[in-house]
Design a protein around this motif. Structure first.
Motif, PDB file in Angstrom:
ATOM      1  N   THR A  86      71.427  70.719 120.863  1.00 30.01           N
ATOM      2  CA  THR A  86      72.631  70.467 121.655  1.00 30.01           C
ATOM      3  C   THR A  86      72.701  71.390 122.864  1.00 30.01           C
ATOM      4  OG1 THR A  86      73.830  69.711 119.691  1.00 30.01           O
ATOM      5  CG2 THR A  86      75.149  70.391 121.581  1.00 30.01           C
ATOM      6  N   ASP A  87      72.391  72.661 122.673  1.00 30.60           N
ATOM      7  CA  ASP A  87      72.422  73.596 123.796  1.00 30.60           C
ATOM      8  C   ASP A  87      71.319  73.284 124.805  1.00 30.60           C
ATOM      9  OD1 ASP A  87      73.750  76.465 124.432  1.00 30.60           O
ATOM     10  OD2 ASP A  87      71.662  76.453 125.074  1.00 30.60           O
ATOM     11  N   TYR A  88      70.156  72.894 124.314  1.00 30.85           N
ATOM     12  CA  TYR A  88      69.024  72.583 125.192  1.00 30.85           C
ATOM     13  C   TYR A  88      69.317  71.381 126.079  1.00 30.85           C
ATOM     14  CZ  TYR A  88      64.187  71.280 126.422  1.00 30.85           C
ATOM     15  OH  TYR A  88      63.033  70.937 127.087  1.00 30.85           O
ATOM     16  N   LEU A  89      69.935  70.353 125.511  1.00 33.06           N
ATOM     17  CA  LEU A  89      70.216  69.123 126.255  1.00 33.06           C
ATOM     18  C   LEU A  89      71.608  69.118 126.876  1.00 33.06           C
ATOM     19  CD1 LEU A  89      68.709  66.507 123.767  1.00 33.06           C
ATOM     20  CD2 LEU A  89      67.626  67.502 125.798  1.00 33.06           C
ATOM     21  N   ASN A  90      72.313  70.228 126.808  1.00 36.65           N
ATOM     22  CA  ASN A  90      73.673  70.289 127.331  1.00 36.65           C
ATOM     23  C   ASN A  90      73.700  69.932 128.820  1.00 36.65           C
ATOM     24  OD1 ASN A  90      76.438  70.807 127.489  1.00 36.65           O
ATOM     25  ND2 ASN A  90      76.100  72.963 127.988  1.00 36.65           N
ATOM     26  N   GLY A  91      74.444  68.868 129.158  1.00 36.81           N
ATOM     27  CA  GLY A  91      74.582  68.429 130.539  1.00 36.81           C
ATOM     28  C   GLY A  91      73.489  67.510 131.021  1.00 36.81           C
ATOM     29  N   ALA A  92      72.427  67.323 130.250  1.00 41.16           N
ATOM     30  CA  ALA A  92      71.310  66.476 130.670  1.00 41.16           C
ATOM     31  C   ALA A  92      71.487  65.058 130.143  1.00 41.16           C
ATOM     32  CB  ALA A  92      69.993  67.051 130.169  1.00 41.16           C
ATOM     33  N   ALA A  93      71.055  64.083 130.920  1.00 36.49           N
ATOM     34  CA  ALA A  93      71.085  62.690 130.488  1.00 36.49           C
ATOM     35  C   ALA A  93      70.023  62.469 129.409  1.00 36.49           C
ATOM     36  CB  ALA A  93      70.829  61.766 131.674  1.00 36.49           C
ATOM     37  N   HIS A  94      70.404  61.784 128.347  1.00 35.55           N
ATOM     38  CA  HIS A  94      69.459  61.487 127.281  1.00 35.55           C
ATOM     39  C   HIS A  94      69.989  60.320 126.454  1.00 35.55           C
ATOM     40  CE1 HIS A  94      72.346  64.343 125.474  1.00 35.55           C
ATOM     41  NE2 HIS A  94      72.097  63.719 124.322  1.00 35.55           N
ATOM     42  N   THR A  95      69.158  59.819 125.560  1.00 25.57           N
ATOM     43  CA  THR A  95      69.521  58.701 124.683  1.00 25.57           C
ATOM     44  C   THR A  95      69.576  59.201 123.253  1.00 25.57           C
ATOM     45  OG1 THR A  95      68.508  57.064 126.137  1.00 25.57           O
ATOM     46  CG2 THR A  95      68.849  56.424 123.842  1.00 25.57           C
ATOM     47  N   ARG A  96      70.635  58.844 122.561  1.00 22.78           N
ATOM     48  CA  ARG A  96      70.830  59.310 121.186  1.00 22.78           C
ATOM     49  C   ARG A  96      70.720  58.131 120.221  1.00 22.78           C
ATOM     50  NH1 ARG A  96      75.430  63.473 119.310  1.00 22.78           N
ATOM     51  NH2 ARG A  96      73.906  64.794 120.351  1.00 22.78           N
ATOM     52  N   VAL A  97      69.906  58.285 119.189  1.00 22.80           N
ATOM     53  CA  VAL A  97      69.801  57.294 118.108  1.00 22.80           C
ATOM     54  C   VAL A  97      70.920  57.599 117.120  1.00 22.80           C
ATOM     55  CG1 VAL A  97      68.354  56.354 116.280  1.00 22.80           C
ATOM     56  CG2 VAL A  97      67.321  57.114 118.429  1.00 22.80           C
ATOM     57  N   ILE A  98      71.861  56.655 116.997  1.00 22.17           N
ATOM     58  CA  ILE A  98      73.052  56.925 116.191  1.00 22.17           C
ATOM     59  C   ILE A  98      73.069  56.186 114.861  1.00 22.17           C
ATOM     60  CG2 ILE A  98      74.466  57.474 118.184  1.00 22.17           C
ATOM     61  CD1 ILE A  98      75.599  54.649 118.074  1.00 22.17           C
ATOM     62  N   GLN A 109      72.691  55.203 121.825  1.00 21.08           N
ATOM     63  CA  GLN A 109      73.822  55.464 122.710  1.00 21.08           C
ATOM     64  C   GLN A 109      73.323  56.291 123.891  1.00 21.08           C
ATOM     65  OE1 GLN A 109      76.839  57.973 121.005  1.00 21.08           O
ATOM     66  NE2 GLN A 109      78.397  57.386 122.476  1.00 21.08           N
ATOM     67  N   THR A 110      73.712  55.893 125.106  1.00 19.82           N
ATOM     68  CA  THR A 110      73.280  56.588 126.318  1.00 19.82           C
ATOM     69  C   THR A 110      74.254  57.713 126.650  1.00 19.82           C
ATOM     70  OG1 THR A 110      72.231  54.594 127.195  1.00 19.82           O
ATOM     71  CG2 THR A 110      72.749  56.353 128.766  1.00 19.82           C
ATOM     72  N   MET A 111      73.728  58.925 126.792  1.00 24.67           N
ATOM     73  CA  MET A 111      74.524  60.096 127.158  1.00 24.67           C
ATOM     74  C   MET A 111      74.231  60.419 128.626  1.00 24.67           C
ATOM     75  SD  MET A 111      75.763  60.432 124.154  1.00 24.67           S
ATOM     76  CE  MET A 111      76.685  61.958 124.301  1.00 24.67           C
ATOM     77  N   ARG A 112      75.247  60.359 129.470  1.00 24.36           N
ATOM     78  CA  ARG A 112      75.061  60.563 130.911  1.00 24.36           C
ATOM     79  C   ARG A 112      75.014  62.047 131.248  1.00 24.36           C
ATOM     80  NH1 ARG A 112      75.476  55.830 133.476  1.00 24.36           N
ATOM     81  NH2 ARG A 112      76.534  54.111 132.402  1.00 24.36           N
ATOM     82  N   GLY A 113      74.365  62.358 132.368  1.00 22.48           N
ATOM     83  CA  GLY A 113      74.251  63.736 132.828  1.00 22.48           C
ATOM     84  C   GLY A 113      73.205  63.839 133.917  1.00 22.48           C
ATOM     85  N   PHE A 114      72.789  65.075 134.223  1.00 22.15           N
ATOM     86  CA  PHE A 114      71.784  65.262 135.267  1.00 22.15           C
ATOM     87  C   PHE A 114      70.419  64.805 134.756  1.00 22.15           C
ATOM     88  CE2 PHE A 114      72.000  69.364 133.010  1.00 22.15           C
ATOM     89  CZ  PHE A 114      70.675  69.541 132.653  1.00 22.15           C
TER      90      PHE A 114
END
Length: 691
Positions: A86-98, A109-114
């Motif tokens: 969570t800290d590593y990807l904090n603020g970064a755009a990534h895709t989460r398998v839920i 689920q798509t997580m938006r960010g830089f």
């Protein structure tokens, strides 16, 4: 009870069919000989920097998780605790398998960010399992209790992930258990078919009628008297009840004549005849075929002994209420009628059990025992197959670093530090150090470039040796660990340092570094931990209060009131002596009116708790050595280290030198008491000038 037997057989057949199909599917389609349940390859993409599983998906522990990844370019796959991911990807755009639905549906689920590049994941040491590079990358990890996530990224940390991913769970003994279930299904199926389609033994009639005895005529010479109708006559032979022979196809009825010795009647014997329907005898109940299922009470009554009573009545009474069959196997009485008692004695004859009853009872018992054993075995093995759910309720926490990784950090520092020192490279130094150590290093580089332009005074390379690591547990970033080492180019010298990682994607940096003397007793690194509120409350002095108190002591010198609160290290005592001499010498200069030396706390103290309940504190003080210039005079720095920061600049009011000191000390607990022990105090000139 043919209906009950058929119903039971059909039920077992259905159960066996279902269980057998389930076992075959589990063994040869779902699990396989490798004991692994796999999702098969699935394409997972993300416009961001990673594809990561939600920690709730890995909610069990025990089995081995296997992940295999392939991509068109070098890929990375790793597993780590959620607090790191969570800290590593904090603020970064990534895709989460839920979510994952059997057999192959994956929801994301798509997580938006830089979408800029992150630190290459392979350079980080907090993965519990990792693999990266070209081609297929796979990992196997025994699942642990806690919140963990699987991360798939490009090996260089760039965005736009496109990979084929396969997940698998290896369950120990699952293939063997599946085969066991298949075998149990086959056994139940065979048993059910045998019960449902079993044919009953063929009989000439539905009821086998067995007479108790045959009435015989009395001898004409005998005196007339009342006699039991079951007493044998002189001239009529007694008959034995037909007995069922083991070979039912050749069943015979044996009729054996019984002699009467007193009457002298000739013994007659009839030859065996072919089986034919027995004629019912008045007063005698027929023996029916034993039912398939009977209550315990009925079984007890059926197996009891029958009582045959002979009296003047022409009827026969039985002790059991259930109709029974009595075999007249004993010869008729030959006693003289004259001597017979008025009330004949009661005979107790053994009851002959029906062979069909015995077989049915035994079959039911064996079937029940087999089903109970199979159910118990399958329940035990299947329950052991299901891995337990995670039960950690406290927030994720882990040691800041493993001992092996901490030693690797020190080794990397040795290599890069010597390289940076040889060229006085500020940028390279910044990759391995942070404030306040970095400030001291950069100031030293600046002084060196000023006073040693030819690079003749650059020291020989050295390394930190034999690191002893103290790694406390953390629940969030930043994380720190403390290390004591030897110094390769200085026998007897030791280094005590603090390493910090600001975030999960940041490198380990040396923040505090001091060099205690050989006479200093350093605290043990075993059991070093972060302080709780209770720990801080148990210390003799609060860590945030010790810095101002120490600054007052150093500013006032050995005669200060605060001096009694501390036990000074040899280096601290020497520093105070040098400053006292410098004050006297500088004040004697005609252009210097007065000299002051002032210490002030800066930054936030870093505190660890030792296993003894004491506080190991690292703090920073700034020192300003100030000289006031006589009115009408000019002063400037003409030589020494100060010229690296201010050279040939005339000042009319003050001259000052600024030092940065790193200090390590131990605060005792309230229980042990005593003064605060200063372990080391190491300073570096970081500025100079005037006004």
């Amino acid at each position: 009870m043919r209906f009950a037997r058929t119903a039971l057989g059909l039920l077992l057949t259905l159960i066996g069919l279902v269980v057998g199909i389930a076992g075959a599917a589990a063994a040869f389609w779902l699990v396989g000989p490798d004991n692994t349940i796999s999702t098969g390859g699935r394409t997972l993409t993300s416009d961001g920097v990673a594809v990561v599983t939600a920690p709730d998906l890995l909610d069990r522990h025990g089995p081995t998780l296997r992940v295999s990844v392939t991509g068109s370019k070098p890929v990375f796959v790793g597993i780590a605790q959620d607090l790191d991911v969570t800290d590593y990807l904090n603020g970064a755009a990534h895709t989460r398998v839920i979510r994952y639905d059997v057999p192959s549906t994956i929801s994301t689920q798509t997580m938006r960010g830089f979408e800029h590049k992150l630190t290459p994941p392979g350079d980080l040491d907090w993965w519990v399992a990792k693999s990266g590079g070209n081609g297929n990358q796979s990992i196997a990890w025994p699942m642990q209790d806690g919140r963990y996530s699987v991360v798939v990224m490009n090996a260089d940390g760039t965005p736009a992930v496109d990979a084929n991913v396969s997940f698998g769970i290896e369950l120990h003994r699952s293939f063997g258990i599946s085969l066991l279930i298949l075998g149990a299904g086959i056994v139940a199926l065979a048993l059910g078919i045998a019960l449902a389609f079993r044919r009953s033994p063929s009989h000439t009639t539905d009821e086998l009628l067995v007479p108790v005895a045959t009435a015989v005529a009395l001898s004409t010479a005998a005196p007339a008297r009342e006699t039991s109708p079951f007493a044998p006559a002189d001239d009529v032979p007694a008959y034995r009840a037909p007995e069922v022979v083991a070979d039912e196809a050749t069943e015979k009825l044996a009729v054996i004549a019984q002699p009467r010795p007193s009457s002298g009647v000739q013994l007659q014997t009839e030859a065996p005849v072919r089986p034919r329907p027995a004629r019912p005898i008045p007063g005698v109940q027929p023996l029916r075929s034993a039912p398939m299922l009977m209550t315990p009470a009925e079984v007890a009554r059926a197996k009891s002994r029958a009582t045959l009573t002979t009296n003047n009545s022409p009827t026969t009474s039985y002790a059991a209420s259930t109709p029974v069959a009595v075999a007249a196997s004993a010869p008729a009485s030959t006693a003289d009628p004259e001597q017979a008692p008025t009330t004949p004695p009661t005979e107790t004859l053994p009851l002959v059990e029906s062979p069909e009853f015995s077989k049915s009872d035994e079959a039911v018992k064996r079937t029940a025992a087999l089903l109970a054993s199979g159910a118990l075995l399958l329940t035990a093995t299947s329950c052991g197959l299901m891995p337990p759910k995670n039960n950690l309720t406290v927030p994720d926490r882990r040691p800041a670093v493993t001992v092996a990784d901490a030693k690797a950090v020190v080794t990397k520092y040795n290599e890069l530090n010597n390289k940076a020192n040889q060229t006085r490279d500020n940028k390279l130094a910044a990759t391995i150090e942070a404030e306040p150590t970095l400030a001291q290093t950069l100031a030293g580089y600046q002084i060196g470039r000023k006073l040693d332009t030819a690079g003749k005074t650059i020291g020989k390379p050295f390394t930190f040796t034999d690191p002893v690591v103290g790694a406390p547990e953390f629940t969030a970033y930043p994380m720190r660990f403390v290390v004591t080492t030897g110094v390769s180019n200085s026998a007897g010298t030791r280094q005590l340092g603090v390493w910090q990682r600001e975030s999960a994607g940041a490198p380990w940096l040396l923040t505090h570094s001091v060099y205690p003397g050989p006479s200093i007793d350093l605290p043990s690194m075993d059991g070093v931990r972060t302080p709780s509120r209770a720990d801080v409350a148990n210390l003799a002095t609060h860590p945030t209060a010790v810095a101002p108190t120490l600054a007052a002591y150093l500013s006032g010198g050995p005669k200060a009131a605060e001096a009694k609160l501390f036990t000074a290290s040899p280096g601290t005592t020497k520093l105070l002596e040098q400053r006292a001499k410098s004050k006297v010498a500088d004040a004697a200069q005609p252009y210097i009116a007065a000299v002051t030396d002032t210490y002030k706390p800066t930054g936030t103290p870093v505190t660890f708790m030792t296993a003894d309940g004491e506080g190991l504190v690292f703090l920073t003080l700034t020192e300003q050595y100030l000289q006031r210039v006589e009115p009408g005079s000019n002063a400037y720095w003409t030589s020494g280290e100060a010229t690296a920061f201010s050279s040939m600049v005339k000042f009319t009011q003050t001259l000052h030198q600024d030092y940065l000191h790193q200090i390590a000390l131990v605060i005792p607990s309230k229980t042990t008491g005593g003064p605060i022990r200063i372990l080391s105090m190491d300073g570096q000139l970081v500025g100079a000038g005037g006004s």
